[in-house]
Design a protein around this motif. Structure first.
Motif, PDB file in Angstrom:
ATOM      1  N   ILE A   1       0.835  -1.199   0.000  1.00  0.00           N
ATOM      2  CA  ILE A   1       0.000   0.000   0.000  1.00  0.00           C
ATOM      3  C   ILE A   1       0.871   1.250   0.000  1.00  0.00           C
ATOM      4  O   ILE A   1       0.615   2.204  -0.743  1.00  0.00           O
ATOM      5  CB  ILE A   1      -0.963  -0.009   1.208  1.00  0.00           C
ATOM      6  CG1 ILE A   1      -2.014  -1.099   1.019  1.00  0.00           C
ATOM      7  CG2 ILE A   1      -1.615   1.352   1.408  1.00  0.00           C
ATOM      8  CD1 ILE A   1      -2.829  -1.398   2.262  1.00  0.00           C
ATOM      9  N   GLU A   2       1.915   1.255   0.795  1.00  0.00           N
ATOM     10  CA  GLU A   2       2.822   2.401   0.848  1.00  0.00           C
ATOM     11  C   GLU A   2       3.552   2.589  -0.486  1.00  0.00           C
ATOM     12  O   GLU A   2       3.773   3.719  -0.923  1.00  0.00           O
ATOM     13  CB  GLU A   2       3.812   2.244   1.987  1.00  0.00           C
ATOM     14  CG  GLU A   2       3.148   2.366   3.338  1.00  0.00           C
ATOM     15  CD  GLU A   2       4.075   2.057   4.490  1.00  0.00           C
ATOM     16  OE1 GLU A   2       5.250   1.681   4.237  1.00  0.00           O
ATOM     17  OE2 GLU A   2       3.637   2.202   5.635  1.00  0.00           O
TER      18      GLU A   2
ATOM     19  N   ASP B   1       1.041   4.199  -2.732  1.00  0.00           N
ATOM     20  CA  ASP B   1       0.845   5.600  -2.354  1.00  0.00           C
ATOM     21  C   ASP B   1       1.948   6.506  -2.893  1.00  0.00           C
ATOM     22  O   ASP B   1       1.721   7.688  -3.117  1.00  0.00           O
ATOM     23  CB  ASP B   1       0.790   5.750  -0.829  1.00  0.00           C
ATOM     24  CG  ASP B   1      -0.502   5.245  -0.226  1.00  0.00           C
ATOM     25  OD1 ASP B   1      -1.480   5.039  -0.986  1.00  0.00           O
ATOM     26  OD2 ASP B   1      -0.542   5.048   1.009  1.00  0.00           O
ATOM     27  N   SER B   2       3.135   5.951  -3.119  1.00  0.00           N
ATOM     28  CA  SER B   2       4.246   6.764  -3.618  1.00  0.00           C
ATOM     29  C   SER B   2       4.036   7.180  -5.068  1.00  0.00           C
ATOM     30  O   SER B   2       4.570   8.195  -5.510  1.00  0.00           O
ATOM     31  CB  SER B   2       5.570   6.002  -3.493  1.00  0.00           C
ATOM     32  OG  SER B   2       5.658   4.986  -4.482  1.00  0.00           O
TER      33      SER B   2
END
Length: 151
Positions: free
Chosen positions: A98-99, A102-103
């Motif tokens: 998820i991170e 998100d980037s």
């Protein structure tokens, strides 16, 4: 990126980084950037890839449309699997994906033999929590990751 080492009911251990030794390990199925798909993180049991090519067409009078090859089209990869922490994988793997999504960055996608497929961005991640225990903690999470190739 968020701290993945905080203690809670779910083990959010730090993601495993990839090394050349690990890349050709049978435990590594594929890697996306520094994220490795395998038994320790998130093993997948389905992988599909769709590669398309573009052909532009012009209508013609009393004939079929004329067609001209215009180059490569979309290249999409779909990876699906399940995480069962008692057997294989950990929930922190999904948090890390998820991170990465998100980037908005593109990451190199390599298979277990070290072949570079190209650079892919994360378009979506679907999760289905199953066999819910007390506290709302799932014993199993099905996931599906959608990737698109970028140049």
């Amino acid at each position: 990126m968020a701290d993945l080492t905080s203690s809670s009911l779910i083990d959010l251990s730090t993601p495993v980084t990839i090394s050349q030794r690990d890349l050709l390990s049978p435990a590594v199925l594929m890697s996306l950037g520094l994220f490795t798909f395998g038994m320790e993180q998130a093993a997948y049991d389905q992988l599909s890839r769709r590669i398309a090519w573009r052909h532009e067409q012009n209508d013609r009078f009393m004939a079929r449309p004329a067609s001209q090859f215009a180059g490569p089209g979309e290249d999409r990869v779909s990876i699906a699997g399940e995480i069962i922490p008692e057997i294989a994988g950990n929930y922190g793997a999904l948090t890390f994906l998820i991170e990465m999504g998100d980037s908005g960055d593109a990451f190199p996608l390599l298979d277990g033999l070290g072949t570079l497929w190209g650079f892919y961005r994360i378009d979506g991640l679907d999760q289905t929590h199953k066999v819910i225990m007390a506290g709302g903690i799932p014993r199993m999470v099905d996931f599906s990751l959608e990737l698109s190739r970028v140049e």
